[in-house]
Motif scaffolding. Structure first.
Motif, PDB file in Angstrom:
ATOM      1  N   GLN A   2      10.742 -41.903 -16.572  1.00  0.00           N
ATOM      2  CA  GLN A   2      11.448 -41.627 -15.213  1.00  0.00           C
ATOM      3  C   GLN A   2      11.040 -42.527 -14.166  1.00  0.00           C
ATOM      4  O   GLN A   2       9.804 -42.528 -13.766  1.00  0.00           O
TER       5      GLN A   2
ATOM      6  N   ILE B 216      21.884 -36.966 -22.497  1.00  0.00           N
ATOM      7  CA  ILE B 216      21.547 -36.077 -21.485  1.00  0.00           C
ATOM      8  C   ILE B 216      20.566 -36.588 -20.614  1.00  0.00           C
ATOM      9  O   ILE B 216      20.385 -36.402 -19.175  1.00  0.00           O
TER      10      ILE B 216
ATOM     11  N   ALA C 234      22.994 -28.286 -20.047  1.00  0.00           N
ATOM     12  CA  ALA C 234      22.600 -29.380 -19.720  1.00  0.00           C
ATOM     13  C   ALA C 234      23.553 -30.504 -20.129  1.00  0.00           C
ATOM     14  O   ALA C 234      23.927 -31.380 -19.266  1.00  0.00           O
TER      15      ALA C 234
ATOM     16  N   LYS D  20      26.538 -30.021 -17.541  1.00  0.00           N
ATOM     17  CA  LYS D  20      26.195 -30.454 -16.248  1.00  0.00           C
ATOM     18  C   LYS D  20      26.372 -32.152 -16.095  1.00  0.00           C
ATOM     19  O   LYS D  20      26.503 -32.615 -15.129  1.00  0.00           O
ATOM     20  N   ASN D  21      25.873 -32.739 -17.544  1.00  0.00           N
ATOM     21  CA  ASN D  21      25.968 -34.168 -17.407  1.00  0.00           C
ATOM     22  C   ASN D  21      27.005 -34.743 -17.950  1.00  0.00           C
ATOM     23  O   ASN D  21      27.086 -35.870 -18.311  1.00  0.00           O
TER      24      ASN D  21
ATOM     25  N   ARG E 264      21.466 -39.607 -18.587  1.00  0.00           N
ATOM     26  CA  ARG E 264      22.397 -39.231 -17.100  1.00  0.00           C
ATOM     27  C   ARG E 264      21.667 -38.470 -16.204  1.00  0.00           C
ATOM     28  O   ARG E 264      21.907 -38.081 -15.242  1.00  0.00           O
ATOM     29  N   SER E 265      20.316 -37.951 -16.720  1.00  0.00           N
ATOM     30  CA  SER E 265      19.543 -37.227 -15.671  1.00  0.00           C
ATOM     31  C   SER E 265      18.576 -38.174 -14.849  1.00  0.00           C
ATOM     32  O   SER E 265      17.673 -37.690 -14.291  1.00  0.00           O
TER      33      SER E 265
END
Length: 313
Positions: A230, A205, A295, A298-299, A208-209
């Motif tokens: 990030q 998750i 989540a 969506k991923n 992929r975000s």
């Protein structure tokens, strides 16, 4: 109870060339209209043949008919006609009193020569006060803004009224029902994962975000299951994954996060033993239940969940 809009007729009106009278119309609460060469008296007595003769400079009979229709519509449609236009990246709508005011004497062609007072002004929101943004409307409706004339019928009237009346689109309602059912199944599948697979799901998750791992899943870093970065912002996330947990466990790991150099704290749990909470502070995130399942969906991990559960079963 909100009063829904139920017009007898719906028409699009262009408020001057390229909408140049739009702001005047909105501020004064009027429908602005041109056709400066057509005298007001001819229209008042409904001499539509006379109007047609005054449009003799138009090249085709069809163009003359279209002109007569526009003028006649402006004069004859009553308070039950819904008028719409587009300006400032929004849909605007209004109803108008039937009386037409002539304002053309001694004015230039740059100004409207006739107006109708609106009933309660123009609105660019639905009946629940949510903005009707152009970008959020179907092109099937907004294409009318490209109409070269002044007044015309509106395609997708039913769609328009649903948007103004804040009614959900039927297909969207079905899609939301299907999505809720999908989320419920995803919650159940996640709760059936082995703890190692649950950590893998969490890592996927985040990956992929846009987050990148600084520690591997199942690593032995003290006090933390996953440390993620990030790359766009340079933030470091402290991610704790627990299949089951109570509030005491959340509080314990929150204190460990506060003692770290990480920027964000994520506590991920699929089976909370009680209601879990985090302080209302920036950078603190709690993923559990439907939010966690959403989540994963969506991923693009729904099929991954199915395969994992099939293996377990």
């Amino acid at each position: 109870m909100l009063l829904k809009v139920q017009p007898k007729e719906v028409r699009y009106i262009k408020l001057g060339e390229c909408g140049r009278w739009a702001q005047k119309s909105f501020s004064e609460g009027v429908l602005c209209f041109g056709y400066h060469t057509i005298p007001h008296q001819v229209c008042e007595r409904k001499d539509w043949n006379g109007v047609r003769n005054l449009l003799s400079d138009r090249r085709s009979e069809g163009a003359k008919t279209a002109g007569v229709t526009e003028v006649r519509t402006f004069y004859e449609f009553g308070e039950d006609c819904l008028w719409i236009t587009f300006a400032d990246r929004h849909l605007w709508w209004a109803f108008a009193h039937p009386e037409v005011q002539w304002t053309g004497d001694g004015t230039s062609y740059d100004d409207p020569c006739r107006k109708r007072k609106t009933i309660n002004g123009w609105r660019n929101t639905n009946i629940c006060d949510k903005p009707l943004r152009f970008a959020e409307l179907s092109s099937k409706l907004t294409k009318v803004a490209r109409f070269r004339g002044t007044i015309c019928k509106v395609p997708e009237e039913k769609y328009l009224l649903r948007r103004i009346n804040a009614d959900e689109e039927p297909v969207v309602a079905r899609a939301n029902d299907a999505r809720r059912a999908m989320t419920e199944v995803a919650v159940e599948m996640i709760q059936g994962l082995h703890e190692d697979d649950f950590e893998t799901l969490t890592a996927l998750i985040f990956a992929r975000s846009g987050w990148q791992p600084l520690t591997r899943v199942g690593g032995k870093l003290f006090d933390i299951d996953l440390e993620m970065e990030q790359p766009t912002t340079g933030e470091i996330a402290f991610v704790q994954v627990k299949s089951k947990a109570g509030q005491a466990t959340v509080d314990d790991y929150l204190e460990r996060f506060r003692g770290s150099s990480c920027d964000r704290f994520f506590f991920v749990c699929h089976s909370a033993q009680e209601k879990l909470t985090l302080p209302d502070e920036p950078g603190l995130h709690l993923f559990e239940g439907e939010q966690l399942a959403d989540a994963a969906i969506k991923n693009g991990l729904y099929d991954w969940l199915i395969e994992k559960i099939r293996i377990v079963s």
